[in-house]
Write a protein that holds these residues in place. Structure first.
Motif: not given
Length: 309
Positions: A77-85, A226-229, A233-239
């Motif tokens: 789930n960390t490295y499926w970045q498009s889905n994560g965003l 964990e990732i959404l919280s 920490k898991y490399g997701f960057n957004f405004r």
């Protein structure tokens, strides 16, 4: 002519030496290789947190099997970045609707992540016939009082389907004894989980040997939690402005038949497409409503959309 041959030979030898020098300069030394790694895209092993829980119930990460299964879901789930965003964007829009309903029913807030793994927070249809954000089966929906027919399918109604999911989860918790097992039962059914517990003579989800889907189910929920919280920490960057937001609406009461929802929508300054976006539970372009049932239809406030007349 001999001097010409000598000059050409010197030029050729010089060119060969230059190529050799450049080749040495470009050789992958440890130093420039490390610099290249820093500047290029990298994939890192993840450090699993020392402590994780679901609904306040500890996950036994010191068990090597549990550790590996948790690691798998965090990596996937960390490295499926498009889905994560997309999950970050949609969660910002829909969690504010889901959270107060969970709280009202006394269901732990962590169950909002169950909706994330069930549907990606969109109205999907499973091969088995489950529908909506909470992926409710027809029999389950009807058991809990949902209207499901050709005209109306309340499994697509986010608030009502969240209410039903809460009732189902509370019943599972009462029957199975833990929120973790209740989550597993949302995937495999109360009977399915109870039967496997009895067959294997265990009482805990983490001690069960399960099929692929149910075996991964809880770990997927916790990974998304964990990732959404912890996006940084898991490399997701957004405004903030990159995230989706709910469009403000008001409710219109309808207790008669509606022969044409396209005309109905135009009366409120929108079109049929926009009406369906906000009322996906209306399954046809008309409403029979022979029983004169009371429905509340969501209408976006003026100026929310730019539509052509």
């Amino acid at each position: 002519m001999k001097w010409v041959k000598n000059i050409l030979a010197f030029i050729g030898l010089s060119s060969l030496m230059m190529i050799f020098v450049f080749a040495l300069q470009d050789a992958p030394t440890d130093e420039n290789f490390e610099k290249k790694l820093i500047n290029d895209y990298n994939v890192y092993a993840l450090q699993i947190p020392e402590y994780l829980n679901f609904a306040g119930e500890d996950i036994p990460l010191d068990d090597p099997d549990i550790h590996e299964r948790m690691d798998r879901e965090l990596l996937v789930n960390t490295y499926w970045q498009s889905n994560g965003l997309l999950m970050f964007k949609r969660a910002h829009k829909y969690f504010p609707i889901i959270e107060p309903i969970l709280k009202k029913h006394g269901v732990p807030d962590d169950f909002k992540y169950l909706a994330v793994i069930e549907s990606g927070l969109v109205n999907v249809v499973s091969p088995a016939g489950a529908r909506g954000v909470w992926q409710i089966m027809p029999a389950t929906g009807k058991e809990y009082g949902m209207e499901i027919n050709g005209n109306v399918d309340e499994r697509y109604h986010l608030e009502k389907s969240t209410e039903v999911a809460c009732e189902y989860l509370k019943k599972s918790k009462e029957q199975l004894g833990s929120w973790t097992l209740a989550a597993a039962a949302y995937n495999a059914g109360n009977y399915g989980v109870s039967r496997r517990l009895a067959e294997q003579d265990v009482t805990d989800y983490y001690d069960l040997l399960l099929g692929e889907e149910t075996g991964r189910y809880l770990f997927r929920i916790v990974a998304l939690k964990e990732i959404l919280s912890h996006p940084d920490k898991y490399g997701f960057n957004f405004r903030e402005k990159d995230l989706y937001s709910e469009v403000p609406t008001y409710k219109v009461e309808v207790d008669t038949a509606v022969t044409d929802f396209a005309s109905f929508a135009k009366g409120f300054g929108i079109n049929y497409k926009i009406l369906k976006i906000h009322n996906p539970w209306l399954r046809e372009p008309h409403l029979n409503n022979k029983s004169r049932k009371q429905y509340f239809i969501e209408i976006p406030k003026d100026g929310s959309y730019k539509t052509k007349s």
